[in-house]
Design an enzyme around this catalytic site. Structure first.
Site, PDB file in Angstrom:
ATOM      1  N   CYS A 337       3.803  -5.658 -35.417  1.00 41.46           N
ATOM      2  CA  CYS A 337       3.856  -6.020 -33.998  1.00 41.46           C
ATOM      3  C   CYS A 337       3.506  -4.808 -33.122  1.00 41.46           C
ATOM      4  O   CYS A 337       2.365  -4.367 -33.117  1.00 41.46           O
ATOM      5  CB  CYS A 337       5.217  -6.615 -33.648  1.00 41.46           C
ATOM      6  SG  CYS A 337       5.239  -7.548 -32.099  1.00 41.46           S
ATOM      7  N   HIS A 443       6.271 -11.013 -37.788  1.00 43.91           N
ATOM      8  CA  HIS A 443       7.604 -10.557 -38.190  1.00 43.91           C
ATOM      9  C   HIS A 443       8.078 -11.391 -39.369  1.00 43.91           C
ATOM     10  O   HIS A 443       7.744 -12.570 -39.494  1.00 43.91           O
ATOM     11  CB  HIS A 443       8.594 -10.707 -37.037  1.00 43.91           C
ATOM     12  CG  HIS A 443       8.372  -9.769 -35.911  1.00 43.91           C
ATOM     13  ND1 HIS A 443       8.629  -8.424 -36.007  1.00 43.91           N
ATOM     14  CD2 HIS A 443       7.915  -9.987 -34.642  1.00 43.91           C
ATOM     15  CE1 HIS A 443       8.353  -7.847 -34.840  1.00 43.91           C
ATOM     16  NE2 HIS A 443       7.907  -8.766 -34.010  1.00 43.91           N
TER      17      HIS A 443
END
Length: 507
Positions: A337, A443
């Protein structure tokens, strides 16, 4: 106001006393005893978050508690999530969606309005479940925050919940903290407290007994249990403050895989790396200084709630040069991310969405560029891994939480095939030409057992280590929840807990 569900609330003398795990343990105990139970935390301040099936964002602690209760996580269980972007400002998420950014004073004034959002979701749960196990936030004795409280005694009053106060003996001063908390409560608040749980005890119970007697005599309330310090099980941490190096002290085996995760000032979603903890030959550490990258087989730049400021931190603290040097020498460097964004040429924030800085130079390890935008992307995803990371196609699951859009000239890490159960075909992430540097927005990528095992076995092979079979992270988590519930059940007076919650007939 009448609710179908019976509530019971665990409040603490401070943060990190173990309210989350006690709540999770009781959820599993009640579920095992045949009750339909849900967790609830009105207001959660945390940087570890999760995306639900409908794309809502919620705190990871309530996800863990929902897993303990055997139910699907829902933003109803955590109606307000505060994600700090600095010491004074937080992104406010209500019912799973971004509401706005507020400083501490603005949010304090907003709490009266926030109460209606809390009660709306509590009522929904209370109509569906037999029991709601509520976790407080911080301490009810924070008298400067008492006005319009929605997290502790204010919430207990709104839902008429009895309260059990939890103290952490491992940090010391548990009797002072319990007695002091009681003394700072108002008479009506004290009346709600039905007893105490002392958590994280290690030592001789005989030596503790005089303290327990004093506490009961002083407060006229029972100690409902003393829960031992639980070792050898993996429980999720909620905040960066609780990060500790997981390596054992002393000389480490040279035949182990060392993973160094950069401990960014605004690190987020570091639960992404919990799956490595179940691998028998893997050490996971959180590097606070660039010298701690020495000897690492894998360097991971994790997610961040303030990507540009944390990227600037990498340059200022010598991390950037060390990471670049490691990559140039063939080490594996991974970004998740915000960490993925940092691997590129630049990260730009033209609207100052996260920071006062509008641009920062990246590490230039991937040919990508990211622009932060005002709208947040939150999706549960399914994806196909491309050949730059794996020679055969592999399907994985995870979730996206990001405010940036990344353009690239690299091979993608994966192709996302589903977002919130809707079919899509979207390139995700990027992989360097040699395959040693890669990043993704997904994630939970290492929760995928087959991907994690193949990734680590490639390293094991190159280091001459035995290859390992796939271990189910989901099964290990459930084993740990069961162990936690057993320990708590065996060390607290469950009958009294049932009595307090008004469940005596169900015991």
């Amino acid at each position: 106001m009448y609710f179908k569900a019976k509530p019971i609330m665990f409040q603490g003398t401070s943060s990190h006393v173990g309210k989350s795990i006690i709540t999770a343990a009781l959820c599993r105990i009640l579920k095992t005893n045949g009750l339909k139970v849900a967790p609830f935390k009105a207001q959660n301040m945390a940087l570890n978050s999760f995306v639900t099936k409908d794309g809502g964002e919620m705190g990871r602690a309530q996800v863990f508690q929902a897993e303990a209760a055997g139910i699907e996580p829902s933003v109803d269980m955590n109606p307000i999530l505060l994600k700090p972007t600095s010491d004074m400002w937080s992104q406010v998420i209500i019912h799973g969606r971004v509401y706005g950014n507020m400083n501490a004073r603005e949010y304090h004034l907003f709490k009266k309005e926030a109460a209606k959002y809390v009660m709306e979701r509590y009522k929904r749960l209370a109509e569906e479940y037999d029991v709601i196990v509520i976790e407080g936030a911080g301490s009810p004795a924070e008298i400067n925050l008492r006005e319009n409280d929605i997290a502790n005694m204010g919430l207990a009053e709104m839902v008429d919940a009895p309260v059990v106060l939890v103290g952490d003996i491992d940090r010391g001063g548990v009797f002072a903290s319990l007695v002091g908390t009681m003394d700072l409560l108002t008479p009506s608040e004290r009346h709600r407290v039905r007893g105490f749980i002392i958590n994280k005890f290690r030592g001789d119970m005989g030596l503790l007994k005089p303290g327990l007697d004093f506490l009961e005599n002083r407060t006229k309330l029972p100690v409902l249990g003393v829960v031992p310090y639980i070792k050898d099980i993996i429980l999720p941490d909620e905040d960066g403050v609780s990060l500790e190096r997981s390596q054992e002290s002393g000389v480490r085996s040279q035949k182990k895989i060392k993973i160094a995760v950069i401990k960014l000032p605004r690190i987020s979603n570091f639960t992404d790396f919990d799956p490595f903890k179940i691998e028998p030959d893997v050490d996971v550490g959180y590097a606070a200084g660039s010298n701690e990258l020495e000897g690492a087989d894998i360097i991971i730049i994790p997610g961040s709630k303030n990507t540009i400021d944390d990227l600037k931190y990498l340059w200022e603290r010598g991390f950037a040069e060390r990471i670049i040097d490691c990559a140039e020498n063939g080490k594996r460097v991974i970004g998740i991310c915000g960490g993925f964004q940092m691997l590129g040429r630049f990260v730009k924030d033209p609207s100052c969405t996260e920071s006062n800085l509008k641009e920062c130079k990246g590490l230039e390890l991937l040919d990508i560029e990211t622009v932060l935008e005002k709208e947040k992307n939150t999706f549960q995803v399914e994806a196909k891994i491309q050949s730059g990371v794996r020679s055969q196609e592999l399907r994985v699951k995870g979730y996206e939480i990001h405010m940036g859009e990344t353009s690239d000239n690299c091979q993608p890490f994966s192709i996302i095939t589903s977002r919130n159960d809707s079919p899509v075909k979207i390139q995700d992430g990027a992989v360097s030409d040699n395959g040693k540097v890669w990043g993704t927005y997904i994630h939970g990528i290492f929760d995928n057992d087959e991907f994690r095992t193949d990734f680590l076995n490639e390293i094991r092979s190159k280091k001459g280590l035995p290859l390992q079979k796939k271990i189910s992270f989901r099964d290990k988590k459930d084993e740990n929840i069961k162990t936690l519930a057993d320990v708590v059940r065996n060390n607290i007076d469950i009958k009294k807990i049932y009595d307090i919650a008004g469940l005596a007939k169900r015991c």
